[in-house]
Design an enzyme around this catalytic site. Structure first.
Site, PDB file in Angstrom:
ATOM      1  CB  VAL B 161      37.278  36.857  36.288  1.00  0.00           C
ATOM      2  CG1 VAL B 161      37.757  38.116  35.588  1.00  0.00           C
ATOM      3  CG2 VAL B 161      38.482  36.088  36.829  1.00  0.00           C
ATOM      4  CB  CYS B 162      35.038  40.632  35.215  1.00  0.00           C
ATOM      5  SG  CYS B 162      34.788  42.199  34.349  1.00  0.00           S
ATOM      6  CB  THR B 163      30.235  41.755  35.827  1.00  0.00           C
ATOM      7  OG1 THR B 163      30.371  41.164  34.539  1.00  0.00           O
ATOM      8  CG2 THR B 163      30.661  43.216  35.746  1.00  0.00           C
ATOM      9  CB  ALA B 211      39.556  43.030  40.345  1.00  0.00           C
TER      10      ALA B 211
END
Lengths: 288, 288
Positions: B161-163, B211
């Site tokens: 998720v995310c970075t 994302a």
């Protein structure tokens, strides 16, 4: 709480200590909060580094926030609003009955930063997360209820998510207020004098309550707008990329339908019964 | 990981120890997981109590999950998927470079349950949360990248998720796969051989990526459906009352619009530049 040292004439910061507000905003790619963040995230690098620029948020004083933490709480109920409040620039106190770490649903212990006795008296936000049997235990604890009643009397906003609403209600803080809580227990709120409202986030005067667990994000952004204005709240929404797209839609009893809900509720009978007993006991104590 | 003691002939459990899976489901009002939960939440009450009934989920073996934890990670990135996976009945390993607690964006330290060396070799889920500068640090650490490459080779699902997606990519795990990450860094994925996909949750073969931060809920439910079927995922959605209603809609760069995004991106230049350098270094290492 430690504050960021103001920038010197060149705009650089003498301190590189890890600061909650800066850390949060920088880690999330935020631009809301003053410099020092990049340094903190890089874990005290040996030489000065360029830093994110200050923005308007850094000019406002931090919000004074107290979030109750207790054994059995749902970590997500705490973390979702906490993440948003931190982006807004807040001094967040995690308030425990004692300073002993409390265990959460995901086996992540949370250590209070202060006790109920040590918590600042005047707050911008008083918040109670959920955690069913943990919430029920709180509903029976005079030391918790007295703390909430006292701080709630003066707090700018008195708030909860999930079964945390039961605890606010047991402290007498929702009498005469429209409010909500997790679908499993929301019907218990009127026993303690609240007016049950059918909405994901309910704002009535200075009470703001959210529905179950994940409502903490919608709640957090609604509260953010009340505290700092809609534009600041929207910036937090962007940083957290909160444009949800659930892959299916069975998130409420109405969407699930009566047949499956009968099964689901059957599996909760014992727990919900305990919550009801605690609500009735609280009502007697409140003279309702 | 400790397992729940099987029920005896009367369906009661001799142990009342706190068990992650039971605790999570019971705390959230779930009916997915076997008994013992009510006891655990009531903190070992002195006498036997009625317990929530077992359901089909308790008959399936727990999922073997490894979630990387590292300094600078975003707590929400971890907690949101972890909450869902736990409801599904999972043995969750929080895997650190060492066993030292790591600090998160909300100043909540997380203590790894095992090191990269101690982590089980065969997993149902390998997961990496985000945390921008923390993720950048991971992208440069052979011990982390080697761990991910090794477990990712055999894991049933390789996820982020995310970075966290940057870290998977730096470990070579997204080469030739459609994937996503936080909007601030998603354009860096192709530098490391991934195919940037414009979706909140991207599923390509056994890679599932989400994302920014809050996408962990949508990601978690999508992954839950892949792991346990849609009905089980929908039950988790109901327990967490996940029927989101954001109070406004500025959660993506497209919704915010180019003017405000220019400002926002200007505030991220240093951090995004560091991420780009790390991505380029990873690409060289991967021979891309």
């Amino acid at each position: 709480m430690a504050r960021t040292t103001p920038p010197d004439a060149n705009g650089s910061h003498p301190d590189i200590s890890l600061n909650r507000r800066n850390f949060a905003a920088a880690a999330l790619g935020g631009t809301l909060v003053a410099g020092g963040a990049a340094d903190a995230l890089a874990q005290a690098p040996p030489q000065p580094l360029p830093r994110p620029r200050m923005t308007q948020q850094s000019e406002t004083p931090p919000l004074k926030v107290a979030m109750l933490v207790y054994p059995g709480m749902i970590a997500l109920d705490l973390i979702a609003p906490q993440t948003i409040l931190q982006i807004l620039n807040s001094d967040i106190h995690l308030v425990g009955e004692t300073r002993d770490p409390v265990m959460t649903d995901v086996s992540l212990p949370v250590t209070p930063t202060c006790t109920v006795a040590e918590c600042p008296r005047d707050l911008d936000v008083l918040f109670v997360p959920g955690g069913l049997m943990g919430s029920v235990a709180c509903m029976k604890k005079p030391v918790i209820l007295d703390f909430l009643a006292d701080r709630g009397e003066r707090a700018r906003f008195v708030t909860s998510v999930c079964t945390g609403g039961l605890v606010l209600a047991a402290a007498g803080l929702l009498r005469g207020y429209r409010a909500t809580a997790h679908w499993g227990v929301v019907d218990l709120l009127p026993l303690m004098g609240a007016i049950k409202a059918d909405a994901r986030v309910v704002h009535d005067r200075n009470r703001v309550t959210g529905a179950g667990a994940t409502a903490g994000l919608d709640f957090g952004l609604a509260l953010a707008a009340l505290l700092r204005g809609q534009e600041a709240a929207e910036r937090a929404q962007l940083i957290l990329e909160y444009e949800p797209e659930p892959p299916f839609h069975k998130g409420t009893p109405a969407l699930v339908g009566p047949e499956r809900m009968t099964q689901v509720r059957a599996g909760r009978v014992w727990m919900d019964g305990q919550a009801r007993e605690a609500a009735l006991a609280a009502a007697r104590r409140l003279g309702i």
